[in-house]
Design a protein around this motif. Sequence first.
Motif, PDB file in Angstrom:
ATOM      1  N   HIS A 176       9.856  -0.586 -14.278  1.00  0.00           N
ATOM      2  CA  HIS A 176       9.272  -1.926 -14.363  1.00  0.00           C
ATOM      3  C   HIS A 176       8.007  -2.086 -13.535  1.00  0.00           C
ATOM      4  N   VAL A 177       7.214  -1.033 -13.484  1.00  0.00           N
ATOM      5  CA  VAL A 177       5.926  -1.103 -12.804  1.00  0.00           C
ATOM      6  C   VAL A 177       4.861  -1.411 -13.854  1.00  0.00           C
ATOM      7  N   ASP A 178       4.303  -2.601 -13.774  1.00  0.00           N
ATOM      8  CA  ASP A 178       3.267  -3.018 -14.715  1.00  0.00           C
ATOM      9  C   ASP A 178       2.020  -2.159 -14.509  1.00  0.00           C
ATOM     10  N   PRO A 179       1.441  -1.641 -15.587  1.00  0.00           N
ATOM     11  CA  PRO A 179       0.240  -0.812 -15.444  1.00  0.00           C
ATOM     12  C   PRO A 179      -0.902  -1.519 -14.717  1.00  0.00           C
ATOM     13  N   SER A 180      -0.924  -2.852 -14.782  1.00  0.00           N
ATOM     14  CA  SER A 180      -2.013  -3.589 -14.139  1.00  0.00           C
ATOM     15  C   SER A 180      -1.938  -3.546 -12.618  1.00  0.00           C
ATOM     16  N   VAL A 181      -0.758  -3.245 -12.071  1.00  0.00           N
ATOM     17  CA  VAL A 181      -0.608  -3.175 -10.610  1.00  0.00           C
ATOM     18  C   VAL A 181      -0.260  -1.779 -10.125  1.00  0.00           C
ATOM     19  N   ALA A 182      -0.066  -0.846 -11.062  1.00  0.00           N
ATOM     20  CA  ALA A 182       0.266   0.525 -10.674  1.00  0.00           C
ATOM     21  C   ALA A 182      -0.930   1.188  -9.994  1.00  0.00           C
ATOM     22  N   PRO A 183      -0.684   1.979  -8.959  1.00  0.00           N
ATOM     23  CA  PRO A 183      -1.805   2.679  -8.300  1.00  0.00           C
ATOM     24  C   PRO A 183      -2.427   3.695  -9.250  1.00  0.00           C
ATOM     25  N   SER A 184      -3.723   3.930  -9.097  1.00  0.00           N
ATOM     26  CA  SER A 184      -4.376   4.937  -9.936  1.00  0.00           C
ATOM     27  C   SER A 184      -3.773   6.310  -9.685  1.00  0.00           C
ATOM     28  N   LYS A 185      -3.330   6.544  -8.453  1.00  0.00           N
ATOM     29  CA  LYS A 185      -2.630   7.770  -8.114  1.00  0.00           C
ATOM     30  C   LYS A 185      -1.513   7.438  -7.138  1.00  0.00           C
ATOM     31  N   TRP A 186      -0.270   7.602  -7.595  1.00  0.00           N
ATOM     32  CA  TRP A 186       0.880   7.352  -6.721  1.00  0.00           C
ATOM     33  C   TRP A 186       0.983   8.499  -5.718  1.00  0.00           C
ATOM     34  N   GLU A 187       1.185   8.159  -4.439  1.00  0.00           N
ATOM     35  CA  GLU A 187       1.270   9.159  -3.384  1.00  0.00           C
ATOM     36  C   GLU A 187       2.542   8.965  -2.569  1.00  0.00           C
ATOM     37  N   THR A 188       3.084  10.060  -2.076  1.00  0.00           N
ATOM     38  CA  THR A 188       4.280   9.969  -1.232  1.00  0.00           C
ATOM     39  C   THR A 188       3.974   9.226   0.062  1.00  0.00           C
ATOM     40  N   CYS A 189       2.770   9.401   0.581  1.00  0.00           N
ATOM     41  CA  CYS A 189       2.338   8.709   1.795  1.00  0.00           C
ATOM     42  C   CYS A 189       0.900   8.244   1.613  1.00  0.00           C
ATOM     43  N   SER A 190       0.598   7.088   2.167  1.00  0.00           N
ATOM     44  CA  SER A 190      -0.737   6.507   2.040  1.00  0.00           C
ATOM     45  C   SER A 190      -1.557   6.763   3.299  1.00  0.00           C
ATOM     46  N   ASP A 191      -2.644   7.501   3.156  1.00  0.00           N
ATOM     47  CA  ASP A 191      -3.544   7.721   4.282  1.00  0.00           C
ATOM     48  C   ASP A 191      -4.227   6.421   4.698  1.00  0.00           C
ATOM     49  N   GLY A 226       0.810  -1.213   0.000  1.00  0.00           N
ATOM     50  CA  GLY A 226       0.000   0.000   0.000  1.00  0.00           C
ATOM     51  C   GLY A 226       0.836   1.252   0.000  1.00  0.00           C
ATOM     52  N   VAL A 227       2.148   1.121   0.174  1.00  0.00           N
ATOM     53  CA  VAL A 227       3.075   2.248   0.169  1.00  0.00           C
ATOM     54  C   VAL A 227       3.750   2.322  -1.198  1.00  0.00           C
ATOM     55  N   GLY A 228       3.744   3.499  -1.815  1.00  0.00           N
ATOM     56  CA  GLY A 228       4.380   3.648  -3.117  1.00  0.00           C
ATOM     57  C   GLY A 228       3.784   2.702  -4.134  1.00  0.00           C
ATOM     58  N   PHE A 229       4.665   1.887  -4.745  1.00  0.00           N
ATOM     59  CA  PHE A 229       4.205   0.909  -5.737  1.00  0.00           C
ATOM     60  C   PHE A 229       3.949  -0.471  -5.139  1.00  0.00           C
ATOM     61  N   SER A 230       4.267  -0.680  -3.876  1.00  0.00           N
ATOM     62  CA  SER A 230       4.045  -1.988  -3.250  1.00  0.00           C
ATOM     63  C   SER A 230       2.547  -2.239  -3.125  1.00  0.00           C
ATOM     64  N   HIS A 266       7.304  17.510  -6.002  1.00  0.00           N
ATOM     65  CA  HIS A 266       8.094  17.135  -7.170  1.00  0.00           C
ATOM     66  C   HIS A 266       8.049  15.618  -7.379  1.00  0.00           C
ATOM     67  N   SER A 267       8.172  14.870  -6.284  1.00  0.00           N
ATOM     68  CA  SER A 267       8.116  13.412  -6.381  1.00  0.00           C
ATOM     69  C   SER A 267       6.762  12.939  -6.875  1.00  0.00           C
ATOM     70  N   ALA A 268       5.697  13.575  -6.400  1.00  0.00           N
ATOM     71  CA  ALA A 268       4.352  13.167  -6.797  1.00  0.00           C
ATOM     72  C   ALA A 268       4.161  13.313  -8.302  1.00  0.00           C
ATOM     73  N   VAL A 269       4.685  14.383  -8.877  1.00  0.00           N
ATOM     74  CA  VAL A 269       4.577  14.563 -10.326  1.00  0.00           C
ATOM     75  C   VAL A 269       5.390  13.506 -11.053  1.00  0.00           C
ATOM     76  N   TYR A 270       6.631  13.300 -10.615  1.00  0.00           N
ATOM     77  CA  TYR A 270       7.541  12.416 -11.341  1.00  0.00           C
ATOM     78  C   TYR A 270       7.062  10.960 -11.324  1.00  0.00           C
ATOM     79  N   PHE A 271       6.724  10.458 -10.157  1.00  0.00           N
ATOM     80  CA  PHE A 271       6.399   9.034 -10.059  1.00  0.00           C
ATOM     81  C   PHE A 271       4.970   8.707 -10.503  1.00  0.00           C
ATOM     82  N   ASN A 272       4.181   9.713 -10.796  1.00  0.00           N
ATOM     83  CA  ASN A 272       2.882   9.474 -11.419  1.00  0.00           C
ATOM     84  C   ASN A 272       2.984   9.389 -12.936  1.00  0.00           C
ATOM     85  N   SER A 273       4.155   9.680 -13.478  1.00  0.00           N
ATOM     86  CA  SER A 273       4.365   9.581 -14.918  1.00  0.00           C
ATOM     87  C   SER A 273       4.382   8.121 -15.364  1.00  0.00           C
TER      88      SER A 273
END
Length: 469
Positions: A335-350, A137-141, A320-327
């Motif tokens: 190597h993040v497969d679109p099928s498992v990528a979060p709809s919105k990558w966040e620096t921290c997960s609420d 639930g954190v980042g791409f995990s 800056h990180s939020a913009v970059y890693f949402n690209s």
Amino acid sequence: MKTWVLLILHVSFFFFFQKGSCLLNSSDYPNQQELDRVVKLPGQSFNVSFAHYSGFVKVNEEPKRELFYWFFEATEDPSTKPLVLWLNGGPGCSSIAYGEAEEIGPFHIKADGKTLYLNPYSWNQVANILFLDSPIGVGFSYSNSSEDLLENGDIKTAKDSLEFLLKWFTRFPQYKGRDFYITGESYAGHYVPQLAQAIVRYHQSTSDKSINLKGYMVGNALTDDYNDHLGVFQFMWSTGLISDQTYKLLNDLCDNESFIHSSSQCDKMLDIASDELGNIDPYSIFTPSCTSGSLSNKLLKRIHSTRRVGENYDPCTEAHSAVYFNSREVQKALHVDPSVAPSKWETCSDIVNTHWKDSPRSVLDIYQELIHTGLRIWMFSGDTDAVIPVTSTRYSIDALKLSTTSPWRAWYHNGQVGGWTQQYAGLTFVSIRGAGHEVPLHRPQLALTLIKAFLSGTPMPTLSKHSDS
């Protein structure tokens, strides 16, 4: 990590290690290592001399949980350098967003959110650096079960992180037996010693010695709830952030039990203290706050993770990180497969933060256990952080009742005092002068001096030896 700390107490539990089976499959053998190699990143206009890899490691079959990592070999002679794991806290904050992109990693992100630049003080100058986004639930995990995201806690995090390491060493067998250290900050003050304990207990129950743990180091670390909040009150008063009367009433009305079972009187005093602080960045009290978004100092809101403070200070670097890693192009390169990528990558997960299941009031018992194993254990503290301040860390160290082996003294960098240090039997403490909650971001040169000393097992430099740093 977006909010202010003080309510750092949570549900108490006795941490124990639950052994899990090692889930090896064909994707974890060395051929996967080459598939994980990162060739070039969007926004990278320069070449690098080191190899780096990113990808996923499965830590559980059903529900399927996979943790995302990014690994950087040392800039020179990686085969001779130790391996260092970096963890950020939260719980729920990304080690890629903070540790790699803002603090100790080689690739940092410019204000446009699209362009990379090399960090001249990257820790991969002295070690091979592994960043792990943990827990799921954190980042791409991720997990293939949404319910699984609601079951995170300290115990599960340590168990999955150990499983990750066992399988990562299978994927990267050249690092088996290499000197290995764990580092991190803030709520990683729980993650780091808990993972170290899990490794030690794993070694006690098996002949597998692929993880050659030598020690750990934590910074501005959540350690002991009582000492942490006691130190916060004292720090706020001694630095002139709150009034004498508020300081007295905080100590009178906000005892340890008030933070577990909320007291209306304590809550009122925390609100008053928040108002007295004003609109400052509590993670770095002498530097500007980020004005592009809301900054809350409310002491009633929990934070256990990192924020942003910088030597060339940009208090909005999280954006800056939020913009970059949402690209999508960046995700493909990592190597993040679109099928498992979060709809919105966040620096921290609420979601991770608000559904945290277990968190002990103290990890001092783990320190007492591990000090006797001979591990190298260091604690460092940026001295302008009001979230988990230097006073909190010193109270926690004092509670261990360790004998002093080398007395309090200043240490130096380039002829200037870099901070202060004291050595105890089994533990070394280092403060970093002028650094906030994220020491390597605010004082990168001093942080590089720190990691050099830690890895070599030598004291922090004296005035006569400052040129060596």
